[in-house]
Design a protein around this motif. Structure first.
Motif, PDB file in Angstrom:
ATOM      1  N   GLY A  24       0.785  -0.987   0.066  1.00 59.52           N
ATOM      2  CA  GLY A  24       0.047  -0.161   0.260  1.00 59.52           C
ATOM      3  C   GLY A  24       0.615   1.124   0.057  1.00 59.52           C
ATOM      4  O   GLY A  24       0.378   2.533   0.173  1.00 59.52           O
ATOM      5  N   ASN A  25       2.132   1.079  -0.278  1.00 65.75           N
ATOM      6  CA  ASN A  25       3.064   2.449  -0.156  1.00 65.75           C
ATOM      7  C   ASN A  25       2.705   3.096  -1.796  1.00 65.75           C
ATOM      8  O   ASN A  25       2.485   2.270  -2.813  1.00 65.75           O
ATOM      9  N   LEU A  26       2.527   4.336  -1.742  1.00 67.44           N
ATOM     10  CA  LEU A  26       2.598   5.042  -2.783  1.00 67.44           C
ATOM     11  C   LEU A  26       3.928   5.528  -3.411  1.00 67.44           C
ATOM     12  O   LEU A  26       4.814   6.305  -3.024  1.00 67.44           O
ATOM     13  N   LEU A  27       4.194   5.024  -4.689  1.00 66.54           N
ATOM     14  CA  LEU A  27       5.410   5.438  -5.442  1.00 66.54           C
ATOM     15  C   LEU A  27       4.965   6.411  -6.396  1.00 66.54           C
ATOM     16  O   LEU A  27       4.448   6.386  -6.956  1.00 66.54           O
TER      17      LEU A  27
ATOM     18  N   ALA B  19       4.332   6.330   2.814  1.00 62.64           N
ATOM     19  CA  ALA B  19       4.066   5.148   3.468  1.00 62.64           C
ATOM     20  C   ALA B  19       3.178   5.255   4.627  1.00 62.64           C
ATOM     21  O   ALA B  19       3.310   6.355   5.307  1.00 62.64           O
ATOM     22  N   LEU B  20       2.651   4.347   4.989  1.00 65.12           N
ATOM     23  CA  LEU B  20       2.028   4.303   6.528  1.00 65.12           C
ATOM     24  C   LEU B  20       2.519   3.135   7.296  1.00 65.12           C
ATOM     25  O   LEU B  20       1.982   1.795   6.916  1.00 65.12           O
ATOM     26  N   PRO B  21       3.434   2.931   7.846  1.00 62.20           N
ATOM     27  CA  PRO B  21       4.369   1.966   8.574  1.00 62.20           C
ATOM     28  C   PRO B  21       3.030   1.014   9.277  1.00 62.20           C
ATOM     29  O   PRO B  21       2.331   1.821  10.090  1.00 62.20           O
ATOM     30  N   LYS B  22       3.243  -0.041   9.246  1.00 63.60           N
ATOM     31  CA  LYS B  22       2.093  -0.880   9.776  1.00 63.60           C
ATOM     32  C   LYS B  22       0.793  -0.933   9.248  1.00 63.60           C
ATOM     33  O   LYS B  22      -0.074  -1.420   9.952  1.00 63.60           O
TER      34      LYS B  22
ATOM     35  N   ARG C  28      -4.990   2.383   1.235  1.00 66.82           N
ATOM     36  CA  ARG C  28      -6.098   2.251   1.875  1.00 66.82           C
ATOM     37  C   ARG C  28      -6.427   3.541   2.609  1.00 66.82           C
ATOM     38  O   ARG C  28      -7.633   3.974   2.720  1.00 66.82           O
ATOM     39  N   GLU C  29      -5.600   3.854   3.499  1.00 65.25           N
ATOM     40  CA  GLU C  29      -5.816   5.156   4.356  1.00 65.25           C
ATOM     41  C   GLU C  29      -6.177   6.442   3.554  1.00 65.25           C
ATOM     42  O   GLU C  29      -7.381   6.874   3.886  1.00 65.25           O
ATOM     43  N   LEU C  30      -5.639   6.628   2.548  1.00 60.48           N
ATOM     44  CA  LEU C  30      -5.925   7.670   1.388  1.00 60.48           C
ATOM     45  C   LEU C  30      -7.064   7.325   0.484  1.00 60.48           C
ATOM     46  O   LEU C  30      -7.593   8.356   0.013  1.00 60.48           O
TER      47      LEU C  30
END
Lengths: 278, 278, 278
Positions: free
Chosen positions: A204-207, A255-258, A263-265
């Motif tokens: 789910g990291n945004l590159l 990124a959102l660690p853990k 999804r968060e955004l």
């Protein structure tokens, strides 16, 4: 022209649950039994050329010169779309002419073009340092040629020929254009950078397309999907909550660690990102 | 008898999330450190012998002669079921005697037998061109032999021996029968072909037992699960909606471009398909 | 010290859907183009060091001496956590100093320590037969070194150096301690064994720390999650319902043939298991 390294990488959307990848590898090894086969991924979302183009762009350059990169995400298989092989930067690329090689061939991405939507395909001139041929020599293929499985019958055998030392020029007719996806580079002025999410990885990291050099060591404010992130974190470990970090490819990454930043955004590839430089 | 190609393929239902496949590969490489290992798939649905048999049948023949195909979908591991190794068509096959090699050993599938349900196991005579042994020479195995992991302790080591040039005859006692799944070939008269869905792939495509030669270049009407498809499409790209195409293995395939034919039709392996020839 | 086998295994939590694993393999092959790469798994649950430690412990010993095992589950990437390389039992291990090598380095697991929770990390002395170095020689790495991708830039290159014959001592500075997870061995008296679920595999089988030797050939009563299982089954095939079997690694395993024991029991790693010996 680099001699072959004896390595062939594979990137497809075939998944790992069927025997399709195995059949391709068998067809390659039947021609070049001593070659080293390396999977980049076979889990490109079905027919998602843009996704495959990004992943190929992230990985091909870590391999030694003379490596052959076989990439097949090919919704047009069996239609009139061309098959291509390239020699560029000492490496070989083989696959369909549909934009899949955009990030490999244009590592600096494309200049701004307001007439195009991000990721839209168009016909581009071949980059200067790239030699390319249209695959039109059936004597180098596997027969009978299926109309739905060119990875096994055309592209795999051609990759095996290149890995065996057959010259690119023998495998087809030179061409000077190719289908390219409009994957734009970031633009900036002295106070702002305008960029884009190019890829969402499995975590789910945004590159993004924003080079770290434009934003690193700066007091930045990142705006994405209505949220603001203040400052860059040096590592995942140092971050708490939604964070802007420098990705392993030297670009801005959200990124959102853990957790999953995507999804968060609620964000997918193509989402605009703005960075304010203080 | 073909000399070894130095290649071993692997097909299992072990999945990729545990270390089971790695442990098998280690056991193989401990005996034959220079062998090339190629995964066909490790995502056969757990204990689904029929599924594994189909995938093995689709891929083994693309490899060069002298290749060893290690296949383990083995609900009976540790019971009295036999372990077998085969030499057929210049290739070697190794695994449990439970029907897993049916498609590899009977590429034309089996003649009609109304007494059997599709996919039911029965004892068949060994095909003429096939040499086979029961694996009963523990000196070629890995010790101690676990009762639940013969892939690591029996089949893997035997595959490594074959790849190292140990003759088949040294590895066990000849046998002239084997467990086979009743996977019937299609039957036809001048106006109709009666066939079966043999396999549903990860895209939801339905792979059948109907040879393209029986239906190609004909004005066909395909009936499956209460739906009718008119005509064959030449490629996925040419199709709109539910389509009948010629599969990459030269058989009738039902596909739904950008969707899943299996889900659309609510169909699993074993579903009858009828083709009316005009 | 064993000479290199030319084999490098990989175990990560990178998944198979991105190009991360491919990028690591490219970086390895750029240094050691002839090495054989073997995936143990890349589907360790994200950042689950304990899970990775168990899987590495289950597989590394099946490989031939001189094999290099590259393991990267690394939530602390880019922070001050050390990178380590080990030479032990004729094999090499490379990865972060966070407990990931616990099961490989302490195959008999750890003596009881009531002060620690199962799976908690602590600093331990290096086992006697193990030589280890802190990776602090950047000349052996890939540059530029990303702060989020040491598998590609540090650990992969170091593994490639070891597989190429560079001695361990050249790659860093000796160390005599390491981060270890408290993974306790089972304890017993003459009538009872107290153990733990160490791992839940993809089939939902529960792998424990109870050696088969303590319970085999005994009239046992296994208690787990409020359920009781009477006796050991010799194979999966022989069992009906929840069963206690001897696992492929010689320990007590709880399985539910054609089902998931973990789901049936609502159990995860860490769950206590008690065996009453009659």
């Amino acid at each position: 022209m680099a001699g072959p390294s004896g390595i062939i990488t594979l990137l497809t959307d075939f998944g790992l649950s069927d025997a399709y990848v195995g059949a391709v590898k068998g067809a390659v090894l039947a021609i070049a039994p001593r070659v080293t086969l390396v999977d980049i991924t076979h889990q490109v979302p079905p027919q998602n050329i843009r996704h495959g183009a990004y992943l190929l762009g992230q990985s091909w350059h870590t391999f030694p010169p003379g490596t052959v990169h076989l990439a097949v995400v090919d919704p047009g298989v069996g239609t009139a779309r061309r098959g291509l092989a390239f020699h560029v930067g000492g490496h070989y690329l083989v696959g369909p002419d549909n934009g899949l090689f955009t990030c490999a061939l244009f590592p600096d991405l494309l200049p701004r073009n307001p007439a195009l939507h991000p990721f839209a395909p168009f016909i581009a001139a071949m980059p200067d340092a790239c030699e390319a041929v249209v695959l039109d020599k059936p004597s180098y293929w596997r027969h009978p040629v299926s109309s739905t499985f060119h990875a096994r019958d055309v592209f795999g055998p051609v990759a095996a020929r290149l890995a065996s030392g057959i010259p690119l020029s023998a495998l087809g007719t030179p061409t000077s254009d190719l289908t390219t996806l409009y994957i734009p580079r970031a633009v900036n002025d002295h106070s702002t950078v305008w960029g884009l999410v190019l890829h969402v990885d499995v975590f789910g990291n945004l590159l993004t397309n924003i080079p770290a050099g434009l934003v690193a060591a700066r007091n930045v404010r990142v705006e994405v999907a209505g949220r603001t992130i203040y400052g860059l974190s040096s590592t995942y470990g140092a971050a708490t909550g939604l964070a802007a970090v420098v990705s392993s490819n030297g670009h801005l990454e959200i990124a959102l660690p853990k957790g999953s930043a995507a999804r968060e955004l609620g964000v997918v590839a193509g989402e605009p990102i703005t960075v304010q430089l203080a």
